[in-house]
Design an enzyme around this catalytic site. Structure first.
Site, short mmCIF file in Angstrom:
data_model
loop_
_atom_site.label_atom_id
_atom_site.label_comp_id
_atom_site.label_asym_id
_atom_site.label_seq_id
_atom_site.Cartn_x
_atom_site.Cartn_y
_atom_site.Cartn_z
N GLU A 176 0.86 -1.19 0.00
CA GLU A 176 0.00 0.00 0.00
C GLU A 176 0.89 1.24 0.00
OE1 GLU A 176 -3.44 -0.27 2.40
OE2 GLU A 176 -3.80 1.89 2.44
N ASN A 219 -3.32 -1.57 7.72
CA ASN A 219 -4.63 -2.11 7.33
C ASN A 219 -4.42 -3.63 7.28
OD1 ASN A 219 -5.76 0.49 6.99
ND2 ASN A 219 -4.74 0.64 5.01
N GLU A 300 -10.53 4.96 9.40
CA GLU A 300 -10.75 4.62 7.99
C GLU A 300 -11.34 3.22 7.84
OE1 GLU A 300 -6.86 5.38 6.18
OE2 GLU A 300 -7.50 7.43 5.78
N ARG A 333 -2.01 3.83 17.04
CA ARG A 333 -1.94 5.03 16.18
C ARG A 333 -3.02 6.06 16.52
NH1 ARG A 333 -2.48 4.06 10.50
NH2 ARG A 333 -0.73 5.35 9.86
N ASP A 374 -2.44 14.34 7.03
CA ASP A 374 -1.98 13.07 6.48
C ASP A 374 -0.75 13.21 5.60
OD1 ASP A 374 -1.86 10.45 5.84
OD2 ASP A 374 -3.77 10.33 4.79
N GLU A 402 3.88 9.11 -0.93
CA GLU A 402 2.49 9.03 -1.37
C GLU A 402 1.99 10.38 -1.88
OE1 GLU A 402 -0.12 7.78 1.78
OE2 GLU A 402 -1.92 8.12 0.59
N TRP A 552 -12.40 13.52 2.37
CA TRP A 552 -11.54 12.87 1.38
C TRP A 552 -11.50 13.68 0.08
CZ3 TRP A 552 -12.92 6.88 1.73
CH2 TRP A 552 -12.32 6.37 2.87
C1 BDP Z 1 -3.15 7.42 4.26
C2 BDP Z 1 -3.03 6.42 3.15
C3 BDP Z 1 -3.69 5.11 3.47
C4 BDP Z 1 -3.25 4.62 4.83
C5 BDP Z 1 -3.52 5.69 5.86
C6 BDP Z 1 -2.97 5.33 7.23
O1 BDP Z 1 -3.61 6.97 1.98
O2 BDP Z 1 -3.36 4.21 2.45
O3 BDP Z 1 -3.88 3.45 5.17
O4 BDP Z 1 -2.88 6.88 5.50
O5 BDP Z 1 -1.97 5.92 7.61
O6 BDP Z 1 -2.18 8.39 4.02
O7 BDP Z 1 -3.54 4.51 7.92
#
Ligand code: BDP
Length: 709
Positions: A176, A219, A300, A333, A374, A402, A552
């Site tokens: 990911e 995840n 999420e 987290r 983020d 990312e 988002w």
């Molecule tokens: C975001 C990402 C996602 C991650 C999330 C996270 O887009 O893929 O799962 O953070 O940190 O930046 O959990």
């Protein structure tokens, strides 16, 4: 030999000869910063025998390998020698009585002494074997970077206890937000087949002091906690152990249901607690030095204690109790925000966690992203830093890019990390920097953590690009010392990775140091944030709106309208500023004192607002976008001029990537200007070129196969 063979032999010989002359033979980046090519001014040395523990064996092997490459001359009888070891393992080291007490379990001392026979001996000593290994890497670095090693007296110890990579690697081999190929972990062939590359991974990490790795995605799948996968993780732990690297796992909170046959994952349910205790026991049976769990809960869509009306404290402490008897930790987290919650997303992490200060177990570390949204190209520091003095707070940085151009944009993240670490929380008056929160000094905390979301995959160059290796490198060095200079680290990296020639190092480092600001300029200048394409996060998408959740979308964050642009987080808006210490809140709130780099993060302002430069906000925005593009132009020119110092293979790849970056920077500028101009209604400042295409063109681009999703 057949005629063809002779010709081929001749060509090979010629090729080798000419490569030797230019000193630039083909390389693909696999060797990272551990290339060990012949260095100038160093001497061959012999290594005194040392104890034969697994870690000292690899320390010695690394030293031999390094010296063989760096100083290829055969050592002579009077070559100075090196002594490695710990006082408890080596009588020779013990006899020297070196001051090691303050260096802790991972620090080291390197000291040159007369050997009593008219020659010199360099001692690399530590309290533990792993300290010796770190010392060896430091010693080699001195040679690699062209520093003298004749008379040394160096001591170093890490300021942060847990220096971890977080791999967002899935069990199917995808990563990911990974842009460097597939996962390094070949789960399918483990535990029987251990790819030799795992050893090189461990060497690279040990060389920069990284001492832990979370193997699987936050995840997470519960399968990672089943017996077959524990055995696979144990095989990796066996490879990493001599290098001082502990294995950790992301734990899916609902695992008791998915793999435990229970009906609930309620953290207060005795059967659930028993499941986790037994699971921890099972893991420690296979991996006695297992580090602990990383958990993404109620974030999420991930399961968590709130699904059962319980709190983050209930969830974290329950897991902490399961690993505590084995010395493990839980990294919980703080990256949480709720769909149902209409409040500014930037406020939600603080709102959910701050009330729990002092309630987490001693072996819980709350892992906080550097900023409140983020991993954006620029974010002010997360307001939780400094706000939870009775809680272990760890830093989470993203190394994989990312939001910063994936693998093809040259963006050195050192300045981003340094900016956050140097930020002053004012929690205990001036000088209460984020670095002091992270290394535990501010609040006297001993369980400290810096985590980086890895940018590593199966690409030959590991990180997807040559320069992204520098981001892995600087992360490790900063985790060791959060107050280190990222400029000096860039210089070390450039020398070790490419060339020590000052005609290379100075321009390369200058280029790296400005590269992050350039990305901010061409992507999200003046405090804008979250303007990227939907879901894959590739390229510009300031028009992104609608979909499952407002936070988002891009329009939620820029709030562009005829009246202006920016997110009002002052008292007249979401009042997110109030989450900072009063001195910080006041500085962010006041247009006279706020640094304009954060302007639109905190303020919604008219297009004609006057910047400190005298330009209007609209003109200033456009000029920032263009400045970012121009910087990439400059990097392309600089890099072209550095060809004499870099092997052709890596030079060509970096050059090709810079061309991609140049086009994409232009795309970011043009698309953003085309979109925001529909609100500002203002002409471009004099001399600025209009976007190459219409807004409809940019909005119509789609990238269903962008990597990393
Ligand atoms: C975001 C990402 C996602 C991650 C999330 C996270 O887009 O893929 O799962 O953070 O940190 O930046 O959990």
């Amino acid at each position: 030999m057949r005629p063809f063979g002779i010709l081929r032999g001749l060509l090979l010989a010629l090729g080798l000869a000419s490569a030797a002359v230019s000193g630039a033979r083909a390389e693909d980046g696999y060797d990272l910063w551990l290339r060990y090519r012949p260095a100038q001014g160093s001497v061959a040395r012999t290594i005194a025998p040392s104890a034969d523990t697994p870690t000292l064996k690899v320390a010695r092997a690394e030293l031999e390998r390094g010296l063989a490459g760096l100083t290829p001359a055969t050592p002579t009888a009077d070559s100075p020698s090196i002594l490695l070891g710990t006082p408890s393992g080596s009588p020779a080291v013990a006899a020297l009585n070196l001051p090691l007490k303050d260096l802790g379990p991972e620090g080291y001392r390197i000291r040159t002494l007369p050997d009593g026979k008219g020659n010199k001996i360099t001692v690399i000593a530590a309290n533990t074997d792993i300290g010796v290994l770190y010392g060896v890497f430091h010693y080699l670095r001195l040679i690699q970077t062209g520093q003298g090693v004749d008379m040394l007296d160096i001591a170093s110890a890490p300021k942060v206890k847990r220096r971890l990579l977080n791999h967002w690697d899935n069990l199917d081999g995808t990563v990911e937000r990974g842009y460097a190929g597939s996962s390094l972990w070949d789960w399918w062939k483990l535990p029987d087949y251990k790819d030799p590359r795992y050893v090189d991974y461990a060497r690279a990490n040990a060389s920069i002091g990284i001492n832990g790795t979370v193997l699987n995605n936050v995840n997470a799948k519960a399968d990672s906690l089943t017996a077959p996968y524990i055995a696979k993780a144990a095989a990796l732990a066996d490879v990493f152990r001599p290098y001082g690297i502990k294995v950790y796992l992301s734990a899916r909170f609902s695992a008791p249901i998915e793999i435990g046959g229970l009906k609930t994952a309620d953290p207060l349910d005795p059967a659930v607690r028993a499941f986790w205790k037994a699971k921890a026991d099972e893991i420690y049976q296979a991996i006695p030095d297992f580090g602990g769990f990383l958990v993404k809960a109620n974030s999420e869509g991930q399961p968590g204690p709130q699904d059962y009306g319980r709190t983050h404290v209930d969830g974290a402490n329950m897991l902490a109790d399961a690993v505590a008897p084995h010395g493990g930790v839980v990294m919980w987290r703080a990256f949480v925000y709720s769909h149902e919650q209409p409040d500014d997303r930037a406020k939600q992490g603080y709102n959910e966690f701050k009330p729990f200060d002092g309630q987490f177990r001693d072996n819980v570390i709350v892992q906080v992203k550097n900023g409140a949204i983020d991993f954006q190209p620029r974010e002010p520091f997360h307001p939780l830093f400094g706000a939870m003095p009775r809680t272990n707070l760890g830093m989470e940085f993203q190394i994989t890019k990312e939001y910063l151009g994936f693998a093809t944009h040259l963006v050195y993240l050192g300045p981003l990390y340094e900016e956050t670490l140097k930020a002053d929380t004012w929690a205990k008056g001036q000088g209460s920097t984020v670095a002091k929160v992270i290394d535990g000094r501010l609040d006297g905390r001993r369980e400290t953590l810096m985590a980086g979301v890895a940018n590593i995959g199966t690409d030959r160059n590991w990180s997807g690009s040559q320069f992204d290796q520098a981001n892995w490198y600087v992360f490790g060095r900063l985790a060791w010392d959060p107050e280190a200079s990222t400029r000096e680290i860039a210089a070390d990296w450039a020398k070790m990775t490419f060339s020590t020639d000052p005609r290379f190092v100075a321009p390369a480092v200058a280029m790296m140091m400005g590269s992050r600001e350039a990305a901010v300029d061409y992507m999200t200048p003046l405090g804008l944030h979250h303007q990227m394409g939907r879901s894959h996060h590739y390229g510009p998408g300031p028009w992104v709106s609608g979909g499952p959740r407002a936070d988002w979308t891009s329009v939620y964050y820029a709030k562009a309208g005829k009246d202006g642009i920016g997110f009002d987080r002052t008292a007249t808006g979401s009042n997110a500023v109030a989450q900072y210490a009063p001195a910080v809140a006041a500085r962010f709130s006041d247009l006279k004192t706020i640094d304009e780099r954060d302007l639109l993060w905190f303020h919604h302002l008219p297009w004609t607002y006057r910047l400190k430069s005298g330009q209007t906000l609209w003109d200033g925005l456009v000029i920032h976008y263009s400045r970012g593009v121009a910087y990439v132009d400059g990097m392309e020119r600089t890099w072209a001029g550095l060809a004499p110092y870099v092997d052709p293979e890596r030079h060509a790849q970096v050059g090709a990537f810079l061309a991609i970056q140049r086009n994409e920077a232009q795309w970011w500028r043009d698309a953003s200007i085309a979109y925001f101009q529909t609100f500002s209604g203002l002409p471009l400042p004099a001399g600025e070129k209009p976007p190459a295409h219409s807004l409809e063109y940019y909005e119509g681009l789609s990238f269903p196969w962008a990597p990393g999703i």
